[in-house]
Structures are given as C-alpha cells and as structure tokens.
Design an enzyme around this catalytic site. Structure first.
Site, PDB file in Angstrom:
ATOM      1  NE  ARG A   4      -1.175   2.490   2.968  1.00 44.88           N
ATOM      2  CZ  ARG A   4      -0.919   3.549   3.512  1.00 44.88           C
ATOM      3  NH1 ARG A   4      -0.642   4.585   2.791  1.00 44.88           N
ATOM      4  NH2 ARG A   4      -0.405   3.577   4.653  1.00 44.88           N
ATOM      5  CG  ASP A   5       3.171   4.637   3.082  1.00 42.97           C
ATOM      6  OD1 ASP A   5       3.701   5.032   1.956  1.00 42.97           O
ATOM      7  OD2 ASP A   5       2.927   4.800   4.163  1.00 42.97           O
ATOM      8  CG  HIS A 196       3.077   4.982   9.337  1.00 41.83           C
ATOM      9  ND1 HIS A 196       2.296   3.952   8.571  1.00 41.83           N
ATOM     10  CD2 HIS A 196       3.240   5.931   8.388  1.00 41.83           C
ATOM     11  CE1 HIS A 196       2.390   4.142   7.402  1.00 41.83           C
ATOM     12  NE2 HIS A 196       2.889   5.348   7.312  1.00 41.83           N
ATOM     13  CG  HIS A 198       7.128   7.905   5.666  1.00 39.29           C
ATOM     14  ND1 HIS A 198       7.079   7.215   4.468  1.00 39.29           N
ATOM     15  CD2 HIS A 198       5.718   7.802   6.347  1.00 39.29           C
ATOM     16  CE1 HIS A 198       5.833   6.796   4.110  1.00 39.29           C
ATOM     17  NE2 HIS A 198       4.758   6.927   5.143  1.00 39.29           N
ATOM     18  CB  CYS A 230       2.173  10.168   1.578  1.00 38.85           C
ATOM     19  SG  CYS A 230       0.496  10.898   1.398  1.00 38.85           S
ATOM     20  CG  ASN A 239       5.966   3.273   5.875  1.00 39.15           C
ATOM     21  OD1 ASN A 239       5.199   2.830   5.106  1.00 39.15           O
ATOM     22  ND2 ASN A 239       5.686   4.123   6.491  1.00 39.15           N
TER      23      ASN A 239
HETATM   24  P1  HMG Z   1     -13.485  13.948  -2.678  1.00 39.06           P
HETATM   25  O1  HMG Z   1     -13.074  14.207  -3.999  1.00 39.06           O
HETATM   26  O2  HMG Z   1     -13.688  14.880  -1.742  1.00 39.06           O
HETATM   27  O3  HMG Z   1     -14.569  12.927  -2.737  1.00 39.06           O
HETATM   28  O4  HMG Z   1     -12.146  12.779  -2.163  1.00 39.06           O
HETATM   29  P2  HMG Z   1     -16.138  12.784  -3.108  1.00 39.06           P
HETATM   30  O5  HMG Z   1     -16.692  11.915  -2.456  1.00 39.06           O
HETATM   31  O6  HMG Z   1     -16.356  14.184  -3.895  1.00 39.06           O
HETATM   32  O7  HMG Z   1     -15.508  11.817  -4.666  1.00 39.06           O
HETATM   33  C1  HMG Z   1     -14.779  12.322  -5.843  1.00 39.06           C
HETATM   34  C2  HMG Z   1     -14.841  10.887  -6.860  1.00 39.06           C
HETATM   35  O8  HMG Z   1     -14.046   9.954  -6.154  1.00 39.06           O
HETATM   36  C3  HMG Z   1     -16.053  10.512  -7.040  1.00 39.06           C
HETATM   37  O9  HMG Z   1     -15.944   9.767  -8.567  1.00 39.06           O
HETATM   38  C4  HMG Z   1     -16.134   9.313  -6.352  1.00 39.06           C
HETATM   39  O10 HMG Z   1     -16.971   8.242  -6.421  1.00 39.06           O
HETATM   40  C5  HMG Z   1     -14.803   8.712  -6.232  1.00 39.06           C
HETATM   41  P3  HMG Z   1     -16.391  10.565  -9.705  1.00 39.06           P
HETATM   42  O11 HMG Z   1     -17.874  10.614  -9.469  1.00 39.06           O
HETATM   43  O12 HMG Z   1     -15.796  12.022  -9.848  1.00 39.06           O
HETATM   44  O13 HMG Z   1     -16.293   9.914 -10.858  1.00 39.06           O
HETATM   45  N1  HMG Z   1     -14.244   8.257  -4.760  1.00 39.06           N
HETATM   46  C6  HMG Z   1     -14.198   6.879  -4.528  1.00 39.06           C
HETATM   47  N2  HMG Z   1     -13.784   6.114  -5.516  1.00 39.06           N
HETATM   48  C7  HMG Z   1     -13.248   4.516  -5.148  1.00 39.06           C
HETATM   49  N3  HMG Z   1     -13.121   4.342  -3.594  1.00 39.06           N
HETATM   50  C8  HMG Z   1     -13.448   5.517  -2.782  1.00 39.06           C
HETATM   51  C9  HMG Z   1     -13.881   6.517  -3.026  1.00 39.06           C
HETATM   52  N4  HMG Z   1     -14.566   8.001  -2.698  1.00 39.06           N
HETATM   53  C10 HMG Z   1     -14.661   8.606  -3.618  1.00 39.06           C
HETATM   54  N5  HMG Z   1     -13.422   5.163  -1.505  1.00 39.06           N
HETATM   55  C11 HMG Z   1     -11.261  11.343  -0.931  1.00 39.06           C
HETATM   56  C12 HMG Z   1     -12.021  12.459  -0.797  1.00 39.06           C
HETATM   57  C13 HMG Z   1     -11.012  10.947   0.392  1.00 39.06           C
HETATM   58  C14 HMG Z   1     -12.117  10.142  -1.465  1.00 39.06           C
HETATM   59  C15 HMG Z   1     -10.113  11.509  -1.683  1.00 39.06           C
HETATM   60  O14 HMG Z   1      -9.233  12.759  -1.373  1.00 39.06           O
HETATM   61  C16 HMG Z   1      -9.173  10.305  -1.472  1.00 39.06           C
HETATM   62  O15 HMG Z   1      -9.327   9.186  -1.950  1.00 39.06           O
HETATM   63  N6  HMG Z   1      -7.851  10.539  -1.133  1.00 39.06           N
HETATM   64  C17 HMG Z   1      -6.879   9.445  -0.637  1.00 39.06           C
HETATM   65  C18 HMG Z   1      -5.664  10.037  -0.749  1.00 39.06           C
HETATM   66  C19 HMG Z   1      -4.701   9.017  -0.503  1.00 39.06           C
HETATM   67  O16 HMG Z   1      -5.084   7.839  -0.725  1.00 39.06           O
HETATM   68  N7  HMG Z   1      -3.604   9.188   0.082  1.00 39.06           N
HETATM   69  C20 HMG Z   1      -2.439   8.377   0.500  1.00 39.06           C
HETATM   70  C21 HMG Z   1      -2.846   7.396   1.643  1.00 39.06           C
HETATM   71  S1  HMG Z   1      -2.463   8.334   3.120  1.00 39.06           S
HETATM   72  C22 HMG Z   1      -0.977   8.114   3.409  1.00 39.06           C
HETATM   73  O17 HMG Z   1      -0.156   7.582   2.807  1.00 39.06           O
HETATM   74  C23 HMG Z   1      -0.421   8.334   5.003  1.00 39.06           C
HETATM   75  C24 HMG Z   1      -0.254   7.369   5.999  1.00 39.06           C
HETATM   76  O18 HMG Z   1       0.687   6.249   5.284  1.00 39.06           O
HETATM   77  C25 HMG Z   1       0.357   7.799   7.314  1.00 39.06           C
HETATM   78  C26 HMG Z   1       1.454   8.526   7.102  1.00 39.06           C
HETATM   79  O19 HMG Z   1       2.306   8.120   6.580  1.00 39.06           O
HETATM   80  O20 HMG Z   1       1.559   9.591   7.772  1.00 39.06           O
HETATM   81  C27 HMG Z   1      -1.659   6.410   6.060  1.00 39.06           C
HETATM   82 MG    MG Z   2       2.604   6.670   5.446  1.00 36.76          MG
END
Ligand code: HMG
Ligand code: MG
Length: 289
Positions: A4-5, A196, A198, A230, A239
C-alpha cells in the site's frame, strides 16, 4: 506497508498480477499483518485503483491479517466486498495536509469516519486510525504534540481499535518521539498504539528503538525495501525498511519472526516495477544474509 504505502506513489502502472505475487510472497515471510491496498479515489491515487482485484485474486495465508485503507463509506463498502480483515481510516494533525490528502478538514474527516466505523463494527472488522503529520507537516512545519494527541483521542472516541501515529515526512528524531509519547501514554495504552515512521532523514530505526526501549511500544509499520511515500507529502521517502527494522530488533530485542531471505525473494519479484532503487541498508548486504 509495502503493497500500500510502498506502491501508492508509483507513477508507472504495476500489473495487478505482480502486486498479487508480491503480497503472496510477503505472506510467506512471517509477517502477521499486511496492508494490501487502499479503497480510495482512483483519481486521487491511481496506483491503488485495482485494490479490489488484488484482494479478489490473492491467495491468503491463514493467520495473516490483510488490511486496507477505507477513508469513506464507498471505501468501506469496497473493502467489505474485497473481504479485508481490517480497515484503516486516516486523518492528520495538520489541516493543510488533510485538505491536500483527503479534501477535508480534520473535523470533517472525523465526521466522514462515523458511518465507516459503525459499518465496520457491524461487519466485525477491526479498525485502525492513522494520525498523519503527527510531528511535522510538509506544508505547516512542526506540529505540536498536543495537536497530535487531540486527533488520536478523537479517533479513539469514534471507536477505532488502534492508532497509528505517522511521521509522514520522516523528519522526527527520538526526542520528538519522546515528547509525543510522554504525552500520549498518559491517555492511551501502549498496546493501542503503532508507530508509522517514514525514513527520509534516516532516523526511523532510532525512533523505533527508542519507542520500544523506553515506552514499550511494540507495533511498527514498515515497508520491505523501504519503498514508498505519500503522494501528498512531496520529497518524503518510504516507510522504514522492514529488513532494517527487523535486523535492529533482532540485534537488540530478540526474535521478530520475519524471514529476511523470504522478504528478499518477495522484493526480487516486484523490483522490475519499482522506480527508485530499494533504500534499505540490508539490500547492500544481501549475500551476507
Ligand atoms: P473527494 O473528491 O472529496 O470525494 O475525495 P468525493 O466523495 O467527492 O468523490 C470524488 C470522486 O472519487 C467520485 O468519483 C467518487 O465516486 C470517487 P467521480 O464521481 O468524480 O467519478 N470516490 C471513490 N472511488 C473509489 N473509492 C473510494 C472513493 N471515494 C470517492 N473510496 C477522498 C475524498 C478521501 C475520497 C479522496 O481525497 C481520496 O481518495 N484521498 C486518498 C488519498 C490517499 O490515498 N493518500 C495516500 C494514503 S494516506 C498516507 O499515505 C498516509 C499514511 O501512510 C500515514 C502517514 O504516513 O502519515 C496512512
Ligand atoms: Mg505513510
């Protein structure tokens, strides 16, 4: 964390079959938990768009927990369909990071998680809550331990089972970790916490050893090969490398149960698809393992 990450920021498409083989190979290495995908918007993170397919195709090893990110109800529904064993919601101590990463304020994100948590509980799924940028934010700089603790407690109030505290940009040093854990452990039991780290500044192993030695935190997120980062934390590395962390703990604290030869075998399979060289120190010592 590698599936994932580790893979979420890759620009070139990785075939689903390669991800499946990677997860299956990691499953043989003694890991108890693998974050195998993310049910997030494919527009936000195209590299995770095939997570449902990955879960449907992969062979699971008995006893291994296969988890995934699920930031909203749509993500949760897909995670349930995929048969995940655990979900993770994610928010941050920094407002700017949250806006960029999940298009929400911290308060809005917590509201969004309410139905996710209650549906996950109905499905008997354990829930992890990530608190990103708990030490530093790529946009706001240093984050106060009080701000990070506040978000941890809000997630626990929502009903998550464990918190993973993220040094998203890999900038914290052991003293930063001590400052935050001194505060958190007054309110949160150590066995509800994971860390967690990095490893951008090379501090992650030192941070993990300090957290284990001084605070008895026993859960650490790691990514084989040190791959990842990220997409919304520019410049941050992956990480801490699983191999380096396992080596450090085997040297200082005892058996981890992780078979480094099998980790290497898993990495051999995914290597052709990874854009940057593996960052782990142990990769340079392979023949000695
Ligand atoms: P949004 O644009 O505000 O959401 O995004 P929305 O509800 O308006 O949806 C927009 C579009 O996305 C729509 O599609 C939805 O259907 C689709 P459209 O109508 O435009 O074709 N959609 C989805 N599709 C599939 N699965 C879903 C989903 N939700 C909406 N679950 C949202 C808000 C949170 C969805 C978006 O900003 C997002 O997905 N962000 C994720 C970002 C991400 O994954 N970042 C990396 C992971 S976090 C990380 O790495 C940190 C971590 O490792 C810890 C650390 O290191 O600190 C965990
Ligand atoms: Mg991370």
């Amino acid at each position: 964390m590698a599936p994932r990450d580790g893979l979420q920021s890759q620009h070139s498409l990785i075939p689903t079959e390669a991800k499946v083989s990677f997860i299956e190979a990691l499953s043989e290495s003694g890991l108890s938990e693998i974050e195998a995908g993310a049910f997030v918007s494919p527009k936000a993170v195209p590299a995770m768009a095939d997570s449902l397919l990955v879960f449907q195709k992969m062979k699971r090893k008995k006893g291994v927990v296969y988890s995934a990110l699920a930031p909203n109800e749509k993500g949760l529904d897909l995670a349930v369909l995929a048969g995940v064993n655990k979900i993770a919601v994610f928010t941050a101590a920094s407002e700017t990071f949250n806006q960029k990463n999940i298009n929400a304020t911290t308060k809005e994100s917590l509201k969004r998680f309410l139905p996710v948590v209650s549906k996950a509980k109905i499905a008997s799924l354990p829930i992890r809550g990530y608190v990103s940028t708990a030490f530093f934010c790529p946009y706001e700089g240093r984050i106060s331990p009080e701000a990070a603790l506040r978000v941890c407690l809000e997630l626990l109030d929502l009903g998550v089972d464990e918190i993973s505290i993220g040094d998203t940009i890999g900038r914290a040093c052991p003293d930063d970790v001590r400052r935050l854990l001194d505060l958190c452990l007054k309110k949160i039991p150590a066995d509800k916490m994971a860390l967690h780290f990095h490893d951008t500044y090379g501090m992650a192993v030192a941070n993990a050893l300090a957290a284990w030695d001084e605070y008895k935190i026993a859960r650490f997120d790691a990514s084989s090969g040190g791959i990842g980062g990220c997409p919304y934390a520019p410049g941050a590395s992956g990480n801490v490398a699983l191999e380096d962390l396992a080596f450090a703990f085997e040297s200082c604290a005892g058996k981890t149960g992780v078979d480094l030869k099998k980790i290497n075998k898993a990495l051999d399979g995914i290597a052709p698809y990874i854009e940057k060289p593996f960052s782990s120190r142990l990769q340079t010592l392979r023949s000695a393992l």
